[in-house]
Enzyme design. Sequence first.
Site, PDB file in Angstrom:
ATOM      1  N   LYS A 261       0.922  -1.239  -0.089  1.00  0.00           N
ATOM      2  CA  LYS A 261      -0.289   0.151  -0.016  1.00  0.00           C
ATOM      3  C   LYS A 261       0.811   1.307  -0.204  1.00  0.00           C
ATOM      4  O   LYS A 261       0.558   2.297  -0.612  1.00  0.00           O
ATOM      5  CB  LYS A 261      -0.972   0.035   1.204  1.00  0.00           C
ATOM      6  CG  LYS A 261      -1.996   1.355   1.018  1.00  0.00           C
ATOM      7  CD  LYS A 261      -2.367   1.707   2.057  1.00  0.00           C
ATOM      8  CE  LYS A 261      -2.803   3.161   2.000  1.00  0.00           C
ATOM      9  NZ  LYS A 261      -3.190   3.890   3.384  1.00  0.00           N
ATOM     10  N   ASP A 280      -6.458   0.199   1.050  1.00  0.00           N
ATOM     11  CA  ASP A 280      -6.577  -0.128   2.277  1.00  0.00           C
ATOM     12  C   ASP A 280      -7.958  -0.625   2.929  1.00  0.00           C
ATOM     13  O   ASP A 280      -8.837  -0.637   1.837  1.00  0.00           O
ATOM     14  CB  ASP A 280      -6.122   1.046   3.108  1.00  0.00           C
ATOM     15  CG  ASP A 280      -7.007   2.160   3.026  1.00  0.00           C
ATOM     16  OD1 ASP A 280      -7.988   2.175   2.391  1.00  0.00           O
ATOM     17  OD2 ASP A 280      -6.421   3.259   3.506  1.00  0.00           O
TER      18      ASP A 280
END
Length: 404
Positions: A261, A280
């Site tokens: 991420k 996320d």
Amino acid sequence: MATPAGFQALPLPLIQLSLAAVLKCGQSFRWSILPLPMPSDPTIPAQEYRLCLRDRVVCLRQSQTALFYRSAFPDPQPSPTQLQLREAETLLWLNDYFQLDIDLSKLYDEWAARDTVFSGVKERFGGIRMLRQDPWENLISFICSSNNNISRITKMVQSLCKQYSPALLSLHDPSGHETHTYHPFPPPSVLAAPSVTATLRSLGFGYRAGYIQKTAQILVDAHGTTEAGREPSELWLESLRGVATADARAELLKLMGVGRKVADCILLMSLDKKEVIPVDTHVHQIAIKHYGFKGSLKGKSPMTPKLYEDVNSKLVDVWGDYAGWAHSVLFTSDLKSFASYGIQEPTPSSPVKGSKRSRVESLLPTPPTTPLPSPLKRKASSVPLESSNEPDSLAERVKRLRRK
Ligand SMILES: *[C@@H]1O[C@H](CO)[C@@H](O)[C@H](O)[C@H]1NC(C)=O
């Protein structure tokens, strides 16, 4: 609104860039936001925004139709002729940093045509574009972002700059009462010192302290340092703009504190990978709520590599080439800190701070109560979408100017 004294004006409708949204939505954490004593345009926030670069502090204000900019320099002050050249450099920097050669209103129209959820938020959340940040600053800021929130990341990044970078200059705030001191972002060689870990821990960085020092050390060991100017590690990171997305991601994943991420945030926000969507649990929930993605809204599912890929490809299908840019509009509209953004008078049906429903959801049934006046539209055809990727980009021109 007249051009404020000492500022230059760049004609730019709010629909192309809204500083009040873009500089607070979790892309960059280093802008100071200062209230203006005399608001002259009641339709937009009366604020001045300041960012300390290596050699100057850039100050911005905004009206419905223009971006106002000026630069402050450390002593000795430039002569009037030098100042003209320096402001021309600042203008090039602004074009590069805000990617102003990309026509955002054309992109908004394209996303709205593909996606009814997007068309529900586009009026209220206009002018949200992707910044083209410095990759080194972006990397360190997003190592700080793990398990963290925007206000705390902002505090960390500011204390890191204060600790490790000498003050460039001090400036009065717009009302003239207080003086603020501005520090540039520290270079890799400074953060590579072994003592950095303990110092950052004492400043509240927790486990991220060691990741920052080790990442800096890995880069400095691999690329070396220089006496002056931008360091080789910074130039190497920036060179990943010209590398294919998967290869650039693989390089970032070799650093400490950089998972999928964080790597994707850097790819999107400073390395020109406009199609990348950092996923996320928040983005996962948006995909479930609004895009028919299967999953539970209650228990948060662990983010497995497969789930990450699935959410990502679902949203890329919805938004297309500039999916990462579109994602940041939806992401911002869903932030708690933007609950009352663009709404002047909360009504019983409009979202209020602390509401459990997401912004996207609350907005769907009714259009915003008080949409901002529609700004001028730039002709789509006059603004080529891909020009920022040309070899002689503004970034290159700015860099050449800076070296002089
Ligand atoms: C951000 O995180 C800190 C520390 O975990 C917490 O004290 C603070 O309330 C949080 N702020 C917001 C706006 O959520």
